[in-house]
Design an enzyme around this catalytic site. Structure first.
Site, PDB file in Angstrom:
ATOM      1  N   ARG A  98      -0.258   4.390  -0.293  1.00  0.00           N
ATOM      2  CA  ARG A  98      -1.062   5.590  -0.052  1.00  0.00           C
ATOM      3  C   ARG A  98      -0.599   6.404   1.157  1.00  0.00           C
ATOM      4  NH1 ARG A  98      -6.895   2.743  -0.135  1.00  0.00           N
ATOM      5  NH2 ARG A  98      -5.621   1.219   1.000  1.00  0.00           N
TER       6      ARG A  98
ATOM      7  N   ASP B 125       0.855  -1.185   0.000  1.00  0.00           N
ATOM      8  CA  ASP B 125       0.000   0.000   0.000  1.00  0.00           C
ATOM      9  C   ASP B 125       0.891   1.235   0.000  1.00  0.00           C
ATOM     10  OD1 ASP B 125      -1.921   1.976   0.397  1.00  0.00           O
ATOM     11  OD2 ASP B 125      -3.091   0.776   1.811  1.00  0.00           O
TER      12      ASP B 125
END
Length: 376
Positions: free
Chosen positions: A310, A308
């Site tokens: 983000r 991930d």
């Protein structure tokens, strides 16, 4: 600082079109010429060699090097020397797990790998900064890199004035996400009745000097004196728009709008973070690897990404501009809670946000629970 930030944004644009970029660190007095590996050509390698005067290498992440079983002991990025003959195909095979050859996707002979000269790169050096820059460009996390004497920078910056190399201070690269978030402003708002919430307005945010746009979907009535029901939703073209069954994103988007409407009001922040912020092209590459048997975590690692990528600083900035300091967060992802809390947003409650699996996403959801800590 705005001018320096613009240089990083320009470098991202240049890398996306296959151009060369020069990185430098004025403290360590180091410099290098880089090009995105996936857009590299034989002509590009020759040009880098001509300008730098040294043989280029290809830089890959630890995730990628572990996946192809090369120098897996290091936790940092590594550089692999490019041989004079057949170098461009090696660049693409090292960088791209679905690069097509006669032997299939990304085929690299283990004996060939064992004979390649490999150098672990310092965690605070130019190579990791270069990889982060191509990540921001949503390209494969790999670069062709050739070091140059620091004193040569001024000459190379003026090389072929029509095609001068953009010089970027590498120290600014890691700060880009925070700078982008801090420079977000409201661009426009409009009333947009939705199927599940007729009383809805959309507020578009973008950085004052351009850049990616995020949208706050304000549903019903907001009472910012109380904790506001909020959903942070990352853009998913395949799930949100096309109704893909490979993920649960479409269910989460529509379910959140309905839940917030039934609650009486709240905000869904729609973030430009396709594929957990690896971009649409890389997400589709990951789908190819999943079709070959990898799960969603393994596929990201094989490409060279973390599971991930983000950062939720833009979401926090948007909430603050809306006057929201306390939230009830619709999420199954503890990382969202931790990141929001770190920005000063008070997450007083996690609201479960799960939907029944289907035959196409059941394993995907199991992987999220087992490997990324999602709470279902």
């Amino acid at each position: 600082m705005a001018r320096e930030k613009t240089s990083v944004e320009r470098a991202i644009s240049d890398l996306r079109r296959g151009a060369l970029v020069m990185l430098f660190d004025p403290i360590r007095r180091t410099a290098a010429i880089i090009q995105a590996a996936e857009l590299s050509t034989s002509e590009g390698l020759d040009l880098i060699l001509k300008l730098a005067g040294s043989e280029p290498s290809v830089v890959i992440t630890n995730r990628r090097s572990t996946a192809i079983r090369i120098n897996a002991k290091t936790t940092e990025v590594i550089s692999v020397s490019i041989p004079p003959q057949g170098g461009i195909e090696l660049v693409h095979r090292l960088a791209n797990p679905i690069f097509e050859t006669e032997d299939g996707f990304g085929s690299i002979d283990q004996e060939e790998l064992d004979n390649l000269p490999v150098v672990p790169e310092a965690s605070d050096g130019l190579a990791p900064k270069a990889v982060q820059l191509v990540k921001f460009a949503r390209l494969l996390p790999s670069v062709v890199l050739s070091r140059i004497p620091y004193a040569e920078m001024s000459r190379l910056s003026g090389w072929n004035k029509a095609d001068s190399l953009l010089a970027v201070d590498a120290r600014l690269i890691d700060a880009l996400p925070e700078m982008r978030a801090q420079r977000l402003v409201k661009a426009v708002s409009a009333q947009v009745p939705l199927i599940d919430s007729e009383k809805t307005s959309l507020i578009a945010f973008r950085p004052v000097d351009g850049g990616e746009e995020h949208v706050a979907i304000v549903i019903g009535d907001l009472d910012t004196d109380q904790a506001v029901l909020v959903r942070l939703h990352s853009q998913c073209l395949t799930g949100d728009l096309l109704g893909s069954l490979r993920c649960d994103c479409g269910d989460q988007l529509r379910g959140a709008i309905k839940a917030i409407s039934e609650y009486g009001g709240g905000v869904l922040i729609y973030l430009a973070q396709e594929g957990r912020d690896i971009g649409l092209v890389n997400k589709l590459r990951a789908y190819n690897l999943q079709d070959l048997g990898s799960d969603t975590v393994e596929a990201n690692h094989q490409i060279g990404f973390e599971v991930d990528e983000r950062i939720y600083a833009p979401a926090a900035e948007i909430l603050k501009q809306l006057g929201i300091q306390k939230v009830k967060l619709l999420t199954n992802n503890p990382n969202k809670i931790d990141q929001l809390a770190a920005t000063g947003i008070d997450v007083i409650e996690r609201v479960k946000h799960a939907f029944p699996p289907n035959p196409h996403n059941a394993e995907y959801l199991k992987t999220k629970a087992a490997k990324t800590g999602h709470l279902f």
